[in-house]
Scaffold this active site. Structure first.
Site, PDB file in Angstrom:
ATOM      1  N   GLU A  88       0.847  -1.195   0.000  1.00  0.00           N
ATOM      2  CA  GLU A  88       0.000   0.000   0.000  1.00  0.00           C
ATOM      3  C   GLU A  88       0.883   1.245   0.000  1.00  0.00           C
ATOM      4  O   GLU A  88       1.974   1.252   0.584  1.00  0.00           O
ATOM      5  CB  GLU A  88      -0.906   0.002   1.239  1.00  0.00           C
ATOM      6  N   ASN A 133      -6.768   1.757   2.573  1.00  0.00           N
ATOM      7  CA  ASN A 133      -7.486   3.021   2.731  1.00  0.00           C
ATOM      8  C   ASN A 133      -6.998   4.063   1.712  1.00  0.00           C
ATOM      9  O   ASN A 133      -7.756   4.923   1.291  1.00  0.00           O
ATOM     10  CB  ASN A 133      -7.286   3.565   4.149  1.00  0.00           C
ATOM     11  N   ASN A 233     -12.081  -0.696  -1.257  1.00  0.00           N
ATOM     12  CA  ASN A 233     -11.473  -1.209  -0.030  1.00  0.00           C
ATOM     13  C   ASN A 233     -12.326  -0.835   1.184  1.00  0.00           C
ATOM     14  O   ASN A 233     -12.684   0.339   1.342  1.00  0.00           O
ATOM     15  CB  ASN A 233     -10.074  -0.597   0.148  1.00  0.00           C
ATOM     16  N   GLU A 234     -12.634  -1.798   1.998  1.00  0.00           N
ATOM     17  CA  GLU A 234     -13.312  -1.581   3.298  1.00  0.00           C
ATOM     18  C   GLU A 234     -14.393  -0.507   3.210  1.00  0.00           C
ATOM     19  O   GLU A 234     -14.414   0.435   4.010  1.00  0.00           O
ATOM     20  CB  GLU A 234     -12.278  -1.216   4.372  1.00  0.00           C
ATOM     21  N   TYR A 305      -7.364  -8.396  11.777  1.00  0.00           N
ATOM     22  CA  TYR A 305      -6.104  -8.126  12.476  1.00  0.00           C
ATOM     23  C   TYR A 305      -6.306  -8.501  13.938  1.00  0.00           C
ATOM     24  O   TYR A 305      -7.366  -8.245  14.504  1.00  0.00           O
ATOM     25  CB  TYR A 305      -5.726  -6.649  12.370  1.00  0.00           C
ATOM     26  N   GLU A 353      -6.629  -8.972   3.657  1.00  0.00           N
ATOM     27  CA  GLU A 353      -5.800  -8.321   4.696  1.00  0.00           C
ATOM     28  C   GLU A 353      -5.904  -9.179   5.947  1.00  0.00           C
ATOM     29  O   GLU A 353      -7.008  -9.377   6.479  1.00  0.00           O
ATOM     30  CB  GLU A 353      -6.278  -6.899   5.011  1.00  0.00           C
ATOM     31  N   GLN A 415       1.239  -6.045   5.799  1.00  0.00           N
ATOM     32  CA  GLN A 415       1.643  -5.751   4.446  1.00  0.00           C
ATOM     33  C   GLN A 415       3.015  -6.379   4.225  1.00  0.00           C
ATOM     34  O   GLN A 415       3.510  -7.084   5.104  1.00  0.00           O
ATOM     35  CB  GLN A 415       1.648  -4.248   4.257  1.00  0.00           C
TER      36      GLN A 415
END
Ligand code: AHR
Length: 574
Positions: A88, A133, A233-234, A305, A353, A415
């Site tokens: 990212e 993000n 994304n999200e 996460y 992720e 990442q």
């Protein structure tokens, strides 16, 4: 308490607070936590449950587990794309991570060859780019064309100045050198259908149109042929630039997907699922989004996460129990939508992720500090340093992905470099492997052929968050071609070793091809870390492996306390 009592008798379990052996743990509900920084506050409750009263198992000696390997019980081929990673435009992942012109190890294009070497060593198959993000405010056009003419922009997601010195062409050339498949995310935050379809035309159309000719003029004669695309994304997250309701996003994703496919029929498309299992809209989000986009998409994304908090190491070590449950919940939701539509189409999961991430850690690079030091280029952000404990947990995440490899067919550790990463670098300095590098690299290398449907019995220990959790966690593969069985085993117990009996059915063990273990280093503890100068958390030989039985179909292993191991057996069919 002796292990045999723990393993064999419920009476012992009742007297010492331990549970009887089993293979599946319970799941407890969610609760909030104290928030601090603005970005962090917005992320509250994604994967941070706290639940029942803490109730420790009094395991003081040897854990016991039994695994049955049957060559006929398999789940399908190991999907190579589960060994993916993520780059990212965030912190130092791109700049001074993969890309640092002028670094002594940089090649003629500015790519750090030390990082390229480690990326290849990890066996990474696919890399998601450019966010995260970040992508929700990104204009892909800013990153193509002569570098000197590219605009400097404010990236609102990470409060950073983006120079655009690295863009699509650089990523594609880097991906080719790294030997990884690109996975490109489009901006469905501030942009929409038009920018998405134009990016596909720019990237994948052979030539003869304004956009494809622009790519050629920018130095890429051949189309990039990017197959895998993330539709934003999200988008469920209130922190996301251009955050949307499920209905708004579902419709947009559907239309973007359609328009992208009108340009290139062969795309594989990932629609955004929830940002975490504890998002208030989790479940309903997937259902509504798929209600719109089911026919257009191929995968639903998952993000998760985990971190150790409040000294609750038992729950942290059992995080993969939650990951298993999360995956199974999303599979159930996808299939329920499909069944209601009477669809025969199967949508799989892109777990794009996942990792350990110390979101609550306070430091100059912590999430709560984002935006506090003004607008700067590639600041240090979330450069978590990983311990032995983290490596064991990462090993169990890989086990969870493999166990669900019939439905989770893409996964990206988040990442690759510097940002919550297996690889750390210093600008102008070295690149090195963190503890979590090892389970990834070895699982990617050794998980070959078919995923085994293992029968696992293990002593359990209670956890605050996830109920009773198996102390031994395992996944395995069988490769008929090479005649190899690979087992990946974690001993979650901090108190002592685990004795594991592996019973093979339909297979005879010729030799133990390899047995390696990552555990607490000599003189260290569970918080030990590797640094640039001291790679003390790494692999060593796992000594205690024996083959027994007249038919050489029993293998006994002793796993050290808090350890992750990979064992490779040479086998023949009986
Ligand atoms: O990986 C770090 C961030 O975590 C990503 O930008 C975002 O998608 C997630 O919230």
């Amino acid at each position: 308490m002796e292990a045999s009592l723990l393993f064999d008798g419920s009476a012992a379990s009742a007297s010492n607070g331990c549970s009887r052996p089993g293979s599946q743990a319970g799941h407890s509900g969610a609760a909030g936590r104290t928030s601090r920084g603005p970005w962090e506050a917005a992320h509250d409750g994604r994967n941070q449950p706290s639940g029942a009263r803490f109730h420790r198992c009094n395991v003081t000696a040897v854990t016991r587990a039994r695994i049955v390997v049957d060559r006929d019980f398999t789940l399908g081929e190991v999907p190579r794309r589960i060994f993916g990673s993520f780059v990212e435009h965030m912190g130092r992942c791109v700049y001074t991570g993969v890309f640092e012109p002028g670094h002594p190890a940089a090649d003629e294009e500015g790519f750090r060859t030390d990082v390229l070497d480690l990326t290849r060593e990890m066996g990474i198959s696919v890399v998601r780019y450019p966010g995260g993000n970040f992508v929700s405010g990104y204009r892909w056009e800013d990153g193509v064309g002569p570098v000197a003419e590219r605009p400097r922009r404010l990236d609102g997601a990470w409060h950073t100045v983006e120079t655009n010195a690295f863009g699509l062409h650089e990523f594609m050339r880097w991906a080719s050198k790294a030997g990884v498949e690109p996975m490109e995310a489009i901006n469905l935050g501030t942009r929409g259908v038009e920018a998405a379809r134009e990016l596909v035309e720019y990237a994948n159309h052979p030539g003869g149109t304004a956009l494809s000719d622009r790519r050629i003029a920018n130095g890429a004669k051949d189309p990039f042929g990017i197959k895998l695309w993330c539709l934003g994304n999200e988008m469920d997250g209130p922190w996301q630039i251009g955050h949307k309701t499920a209905d708004e996003y579902g419709r947009l994703a559907q239309e973007a997907a359609k328009a992208m496919r009108y340009v290139d029929r062969d795309l594989e498309l990932v629609v955004c699922g929830s940002s975490g299992s504890l998002m208030p809209t989790f479940g309903a989000w997937e259902q509504t989004v798929l209600g719109h986009a089911y026919d257009e998409v191929d995968y639903v994304s998952m993000h998760a996460y985990y971190e150790e908090s409040d000294g609750d190491h038992a729950s942290f070590l059992a995080s993969a129990v939650d990951m298993d449950h999360f995956i199974e919940s999303v599979v159930a939701t996808i299939d329920a939508v499909g069944a209601a539509r009477k669809s025969r189409k199967r949508i799989n999961i892109s777990f794009d992720e996942w990792n350990v991430w110390y979101q609550k850690r306070e430091g100059a690079d912590s999430p709560s500090q984002v935006g506090t030091s003004g607008w700067v280029e590639h600041p240090r952000l979330i450069e978590d340093v990983y311990t032995v404990t983290d490596a064991v947990v990462v090993g169990t995440f890989l086990n969870s992905l493999l166990r669900h490899g019939d439905r989770v067919t893409i996964a990206n550790q988040a990442q690759l470099v510097n940002i919550i990463a297996p690889i750390l670098t210093e600008p102008g300095g070295p690149a090195w492997r963190q503890s979590i590098f090892w389970p990834f690299a070895r699982t990617s290398a050794l998980a070959q052929g078919e995923i085994l449907r293992l029968h696992v019995e293990s002593d359990l220990a209670p956890t605050q968050r996830y109920g009773d959790a198996p102390l031994v966690d395992v996944s395995g593969t069988y490769d008929a071609e090479s005649g190899r069985v690979a087992l990946f085993l974690a001993n979650r117990s901090l108190e002592g070793p685990a004795d594991v009996e592996v019973d093979l059915r339909g297979l005879r063990v010729g030799d133990v091809v390899g047995a390696e273990v990552l555990t607490i280093p000599e003189g260290g503890d569970r918080h030990s870390v590797s640094t640039a100068d001291d790679q003390r958390v790494g692999l060593r030989a796992l000594e205690d492996v024996t083959v027994e039985g007249e038919r050489r179909d029993v293998v006994r292993l002793r796993l050290p306390a808090l350890s992750w191991s990979a064992v490779q057996l040479g086998v023949t069919v009986t």
